[in-house]
Design an enzyme around this catalytic site. Structure first.
Site, PDB file in Angstrom:
ATOM      1  N   GLY A  89     -40.345  -1.155  19.286  1.00  0.00           N
ATOM      2  CA  GLY A  89     -40.938  -1.956  18.074  1.00  0.00           C
ATOM      3  C   GLY A  89     -40.703  -2.768  17.383  1.00  0.00           C
ATOM      4  N   GLY A  91     -37.017  -3.244  15.736  1.00  0.00           N
ATOM      5  CA  GLY A  91     -36.293  -2.236  15.010  1.00  0.00           C
ATOM      6  C   GLY A  91     -35.310  -2.437  14.372  1.00  0.00           C
ATOM      7  N   ASP A 256     -42.364  -7.644  25.949  1.00  0.00           N
ATOM      8  CA  ASP A 256     -43.022  -7.224  24.339  1.00  0.00           C
ATOM      9  C   ASP A 256     -42.653  -8.944  23.539  1.00  0.00           C
ATOM     10  OD1 ASP A 256     -40.461  -7.177  25.601  1.00  0.00           O
ATOM     11  OD2 ASP A 256     -39.201  -7.142  23.704  1.00  0.00           O
ATOM     12  N   ASN A 257     -42.653  -9.899  24.649  1.00  0.00           N
ATOM     13  CA  ASN A 257     -42.308 -10.990  23.848  1.00  0.00           C
ATOM     14  C   ASN A 257     -43.353 -12.472  24.534  1.00  0.00           C
ATOM     15  OD1 ASN A 257     -39.701  -9.790  22.491  1.00  0.00           O
ATOM     16  ND2 ASN A 257     -38.243 -10.674  24.327  1.00  0.00           N
TER      17      ASN A 257
HETATM   18  P1  AMP Z   1     -35.728  -9.242  21.418  1.00  0.00           P
HETATM   19  O1  AMP Z   1     -35.039  -8.358  22.686  1.00  0.00           O
HETATM   20  O2  AMP Z   1     -35.201  -9.255  20.266  1.00  0.00           O
HETATM   21  O3  AMP Z   1     -37.186  -8.990  22.029  1.00  0.00           O
HETATM   22  O4  AMP Z   1     -35.858  -6.965  21.089  1.00  0.00           O
HETATM   23  C1  AMP Z   1     -36.162  -6.069  21.711  1.00  0.00           C
HETATM   24  C2  AMP Z   1     -36.294  -4.407  20.798  1.00  0.00           C
HETATM   25  O5  AMP Z   1     -33.989  -4.516  20.397  1.00  0.00           O
HETATM   26  C3  AMP Z   1     -36.941  -4.837  19.656  1.00  0.00           C
HETATM   27  O6  AMP Z   1     -37.274  -3.482  20.032  1.00  0.00           O
HETATM   28  C4  AMP Z   1     -35.902  -5.074  18.434  1.00  0.00           C
HETATM   29  O7  AMP Z   1     -36.587  -4.701  17.261  1.00  0.00           O
HETATM   30  C5  AMP Z   1     -34.487  -4.145  18.932  1.00  0.00           C
HETATM   31  N1  AMP Z   1     -33.820  -4.924  18.482  1.00  0.00           N
HETATM   32  C6  AMP Z   1     -33.215  -5.884  18.858  1.00  0.00           C
HETATM   33  N2  AMP Z   1     -32.029  -5.826  17.946  1.00  0.00           N
HETATM   34  C7  AMP Z   1     -31.855  -5.342  17.663  1.00  0.00           C
HETATM   35  C8  AMP Z   1     -30.594  -4.603  16.079  1.00  0.00           C
HETATM   36  N3  AMP Z   1     -30.165  -5.259  16.165  1.00  0.00           N
HETATM   37  N4  AMP Z   1     -31.559  -3.302  15.124  1.00  0.00           N
HETATM   38  C9  AMP Z   1     -32.126  -2.321  15.949  1.00  0.00           C
HETATM   39  N5  AMP Z   1     -33.185  -2.932  16.653  1.00  0.00           N
HETATM   40  C10 AMP Z   1     -32.908  -4.253  17.467  1.00  0.00           C
HETATM   41 MG    MG Z   2     -38.948  -9.068  20.746  1.00  0.00          MG
END
Ligand code: AMP
Ligand code: MG
Length: 493
Positions: A89, A91, A256-257
């Site tokens: 989700g 975050g 998720d991406n």
């Molecule tokens: P990503 O690697 O950007 O696709 O993120 C993967 C997951 O980690 C997603 O659920 C993001 O919302 C969460 N996420 C990444 N960075 C943060 C952060 N600094 N704070 C909270 N959630 C994060």
């Molecule tokens: Mg992502």
């Protein structure tokens, strides 16, 4: 029009209850605009001056919410590096709402770095200026290259330092919020989440919603859900073929991406390959090379199989029938991808799509580039000069140019007699200016600390990637070998 009155719809909030948590952005101390995408603002019918105003920046930073907007954090699951997480989700991101244009097409307005949400797990909910500018410049470059992508509307610095890991140390870096526009934020992981919930009505609603936004023609099909899946398979085959053709490495192709729209999303440790080598990996967290350049077609197939699994209950009530339908569709992926990629490469090499022997000549060139460690973008761009009769710049890229000469003879035979026209077409298909890693890193470091001049220059160069302009030579140069060899990208947080 004031930004406080942005006319946003909230169809996601209305139609997909259970797939989000209503949530508000956490205000930041001292928002200041770093970069605004005026062209995109104009496309959306937004007034750039209003966005630059104090009220506008407050909305872009999450310090104010447009009147009437239902802001929310989307729920999704996902396979990250192959391991399943049932609840990822948003975050640190929020959907503010949707712009609806005259034709009824919707585009999400989304903030990233807008504070912790119920999905935050361990994270701080924030984003850093450097990685958000990285997403901005690379997504704009992709857009200018004609590759489907989410777009960056703005990056606002928060005035608040955040802690990030750098070379094994925790350091303070300036925080930022990215405002992003996408044809939706539906992901393979959204379907995985809905499916795993066991709530078939939710999965059906999500399927209908995705059809409405991305594949309206599927609604007329005998099996709309299967027609949606078919549409996603095609869109992703075309997308990854385009990535491969420009040498783009996404870096974190987790489910998720991976979008349902077929847009590139989530620019983390992504990079453009310098020297042609299918084994190229830049991401510091990709130890096994799962998301290496040459693995991307296989990985997208794997991700689409995860989508098929999640959608089985909406394909057919009978699971065996559903599996059979999904499998026979998935099996078409390799050929769809191959055709899309081959068409891209034929265009890049100035070859007619129906020429005999085109695929062989393409494969031979790639093998030569790999063997002789040749810069992919420079080599392809220089071929138009070779077609015009001057092979000097291409030859200079090869350690043993005789092998290239042999190849070029065979290639030019296939190009045919109208080489001048072929060369012009090639210049419209092979970029001169891409966001090269060594330059991206350099401009982001300066921009993080407030000096955006070099960032703006790079953005200008990659926004018109095909058009030669004097003074921009630097952006067309391959990385110095010592820089590109050990280059690593970090997970863009
Ligand atoms: P990503 O690697 O950007 O696709 O993120 C993967 C997951 O980690 C997603 O659920 C993001 O919302 C969460 N996420 C990444 N960075 C943060 C952060 N600094 N704070 C909270 N959630 C994060
Ligand atoms: Mg992502």
């Amino acid at each position: 029009m004031s930004v406080a009155h942005l006319d946003l719809d909230d169809s996601f909030a209305r139609e997909l209850i259970g797939l989000y948590e209503p949530w508000a952005p956490t205000p930041v101390a001292d928002p200041s605009l770093v970069v605004l995408n005026e062209a995109l603002a104009a496309e959306l019918g937004l007034d750039a001056e209003a966005l630059r105003s104090t009220d506008g920046v407050a909305v872009l930073a999450g310090n104010a919410v447009p009147e009437g907007a239902t802001t929310l954090a989307q729920a999704y699951a996902g396979h990250q590096f192959g391991g399943y997480s049932p609840r990822l989700g948003d975050g640190r991101a929020l959907l503010l709402g949707e712009f609806v244009d005259h034709d009824g097409a919707r585009r999400d307005l989304h903030l990233k770095g807008s504070g912790r949400t119920p999905f935050a797990r361990g994270g701080d909910g924030r984003a850093a200026v450097g990685p958000m500018l990285r997403e901005y410049v690379i997504s704009e470059a992709m857009h200018a290259l004609g590759i489907p992508t989410t777009r960056a509307l703005a990056v606002v610095a928060t005035g608040e330092p955040i802690l990030r890991e750098l070379d094994g140390h925790r350091v303070q870096v300036p925080g930022a919020v990215l405002a992003r526009v996408a044809s939706s934020h539906l992901r393979v992981g959204t379907f995985q989440y809905a499916s795993a919930s066991g709530d078939l009505d939710m999965l059906r609603s999500l399927t209908d919603y995705a059809i409405g936004r991305h594949a309206p023609a599927a609604a007329e099909s005998d099996n709309p859900a299967l027609a949606l899946f078919d549409h996603v398979v095609s869109a992703q085959a075309a997308l990854v073929a385009q990535w491969m053709a420009v040498g783009f490495i996404h870096g974190v192709m987790n489910t998720d991406n991976t979008t349902i729209s077929g847009e590139t999303i989530d620019y983390g440790p992504c990079a453009f390959m310098d020297v042609y080598d299918p084994a190229t990996v830049f991401s510091s967290i990709d130890h096994g090379g799962r998301y290496a350049y040459g693995n991307q077609p296989a990985i997208i197939t794997w991700n689409l199989a995860r989508l098929a699994e999640a959608m089985l209950p909406v394909f057919d009530d009978d699971t065996d029938t559903a599996i059979e339908q999904a499998t026979s569709l998935l099996q078409t992926f390799p050929e769809r991808f191959r055709l899309a990629w081959s068409a891209e490469m034929h265009t890049k090499l100035g070859l007619a799509s129906d020429v005999t022997g085109g695929d062989e000549v393409i494969a031979e060139l790639l093998e030569l580039m790999r063997e002789q460690r040749v810069d992919y973008t420079s080599c392809l761009r220089s071929l138009s000069s070779a077609a015009r009769g001057d092979a000097a710049s291409t030859r200079s890229l090869f350690a043993a140019p005789e092998a290239f000469d042999d190849w070029a003879q065979r290639w030019l035979t296939l190009v045919g007699d109208d080489r001048a026209n072929a060369a012009d077409r090639m210049d419209r298909a092979n970029p001169l200016y891409i966001p090269r890693n060594h330059i991206v890193e350099e401009v982001l470091t300066a921009a993080s600390w407030g000096d955006v001049r070099a960032f703006d220059d790079l953005l200008d160069a990659v926004s018109r990637p095909f058009e030669h302009r004097s003074g921009l030579e630097r952006y067309a140069q391959p990385a110095p070998h010592d820089v590109s060899a050990g280059y690593q990208t970090f997970c863009g947080t």
